[in-house]
Design an enzyme around this catalytic site. Structure first.
Site, short mmCIF file in Angstrom:
data_model
loop_
_atom_site.label_atom_id
_atom_site.label_comp_id
_atom_site.label_asym_id
_atom_site.label_seq_id
_atom_site.Cartn_x
_atom_site.Cartn_y
_atom_site.Cartn_z
N ASP A 1 48.35 40.45 85.45
CA ASP A 1 47.39 41.38 86.08
C ASP A 1 46.45 40.58 86.95
O ASP A 1 45.88 39.58 86.50
CB ASP A 1 46.61 42.14 85.00
N GLU B 1 52.23 42.99 89.64
CA GLU B 1 51.88 44.30 90.17
C GLU B 1 52.38 44.43 91.61
O GLU B 1 52.29 43.49 92.38
CB GLU B 1 50.37 44.51 90.14
N ASP C 1 41.72 43.87 81.20
CA ASP C 1 42.72 43.18 82.00
C ASP C 1 43.91 42.73 81.15
O ASP C 1 45.06 42.78 81.60
CB ASP C 1 42.10 41.97 82.70
#
Length: 400
Positions: free
Chosen positions: A188, A273, A355
């Site tokens: 992340d 991501e 996170d």
């Protein structure tokens, strides 16, 4: 696997003049060809390639550049048009002075080659330019040398050499129908915590631009005060470009070291991501910080290093990863604000860093995507094995 190796060049003053003249000639050819294609859409790469011989008769500068270098300029323009038609880039623009900084020799031993001895006294021989001293700080693996791109970086020159090292590990992984997913990792990204890994580790944002921000602002003010066209303005421009080069090198160094650390830990599947950076930078309050984070470059560097070791890198849709519990999968009833840095699940009672929770969800999405891609390959493999067994049985019956 095709790789690119970057080496520093040390040309003489006469060779620098020839290199700059070559770049200038290529830039003019690019702009002239772009003007032709803007007027007549039926003109393409092959038509302009055939016109090169006629151009050389009327232009003495084109005769001083290797023919394949000129052809590569036309190919570069054609690739820009293809990217535009596929909606991957904007419409090609004319290149002003200082915005065209490279040219390419597309074939080894036909325009360029490397000569040297065991004491690293190497020379890069370029057609129409000469033999330039090159510092080969690392050895190129045994393979097929392909292209050589000469790049001007402010006041320094580099040679980017591509070679096919024919890596056995990478070739075996790419042709295999099964993926190793025994050690996955989800990543992340953010602005405060630059990276949050699903194994619990965090990497803080290095803030490379902030270290040079004060100096860059001062150099920008100095450049604005100089008279256009003067020598002092050119000196100020070079000083500002060097400051930005320092920022770029700090970014590349940190990304290389981070991606190397991730690859050396032996992860077989790394999930990132899938971010739309072009839309994210439209927020002018965060644009500078997002560009300084270089998330896309991190994914690119990590991919080739992990894949070289037999692993795999995927990108997944990050939608809802911060709003869903990584343990039970239940989504939060109310959307969590960005100021809330702790995720609390009302279903299973999990309390975890926001996170880290997102990184674990990204890891799960990566595993699901990898399984979805693996199953059709396994089904196809089973069908092939059944077909081969039936073929062998029929062959045995015919012989009997």
């Amino acid at each position: 696997m095709i790789r690119t190796y970057k080496f520093r060049l040390y040309p003489t003053e006469e060779q620098v003049k020839k290199l700059e003249d070559t770049i200038g000639t290529c830039r003019h050819l690019y702009n002239d060809s772009l003007g032709e294609r803007r007027v007549d859409w039926d003109v393409g790469f092959y038509e302009q390639k055939q016109l090169l011989t006629l151009r050389k008769q009327d232009n003495k500068y084109l005769k001083q550049v290797h023919s394949q270098v000129l052809q590569d300029v036309l190919l570069r323009l054609d690739k820009a048009y293809q990217a535009f038609f596929k909606k991957l880039a904007k419409y090609p623009k004319f290149k002003r002075k200082g915005k065209y900084n490279s040219f390419t020799y597309p074939q080894y031993n036909n325009g360029w080659k490397i000569i040297g001895d065991d004491d690293n006294n190497n020379k890069l021989v370029l057609s129409c330019i000469g033999a330039i001293k090159i510092k080969m700080h690392r050895e190129i693996p045994v393979g097929t040398l392909k292209t050589c791109t000469i790049v001007r970086d402010v006041d320094q020159w580099y040679a980017c050499i591509t070679a096919d090292d024919d890596d056995i590990t990478t070739r075996t992984v790419s042709t295999s129908t099964e993926y190793d997913m025994s050690k996955p990792l989800g990543i992340d990204v953010g602005l405060i915590n630059w990276l949050t890994l699903s194994d619990g580790n965090k990497i803080q944002n290095p803030l490379n631009f902030e270290a040079q921000a004060k100096k860059i602002r001062q150099l920008q003010r100095n450049l604005a005060r100089k008279q256009k066209g003067s020598k002092n303005r050119e000196k100020a421009r070079i000083a500002l470009a060097k400051a930005w080069r320092q920022v770029r090198r700090c970014r590349d160094d940190f990304v290389h070291k981070t991606s190397r650390t991730i690859a050396d830990q032996g992860y077989t599947l790394v999930a990132f991501e899938k971010l739309n950076i072009a839309n994210m930078v439209k927020n002018h309050h965060l644009a500078q910080a997002i560009m300084d984070a270089t998330w896309g470059k991190l994914r690119q560097y990590t991919a080739y290093k992990v894949e070289k070791r037999g692993g795999r890198v995927l990108v997944v849709n990050p939608g809802g990863t911060s709003q869903k519990c990584s343990r039970c999968g239940v989504e939060a009833k109310e959307k969590l604000d960005l100021s809330v840095r702790t995720f609390e699940c009302r279903s299973c009672g999990l309390v975890i860093d926001r996170d880290l929770n997102a990184a674990k969800n990204i890891e799960k999405l990566g595993l699901e995507q990898a399984h979805a891609e693996t199953e059709p390959l396994l089904v196809q493999r089973q069908r092939i094995s059944k077909f081969q067994s039936r073929k062998q049985e029929a062959h045995v019956l015919r012989r009997g």
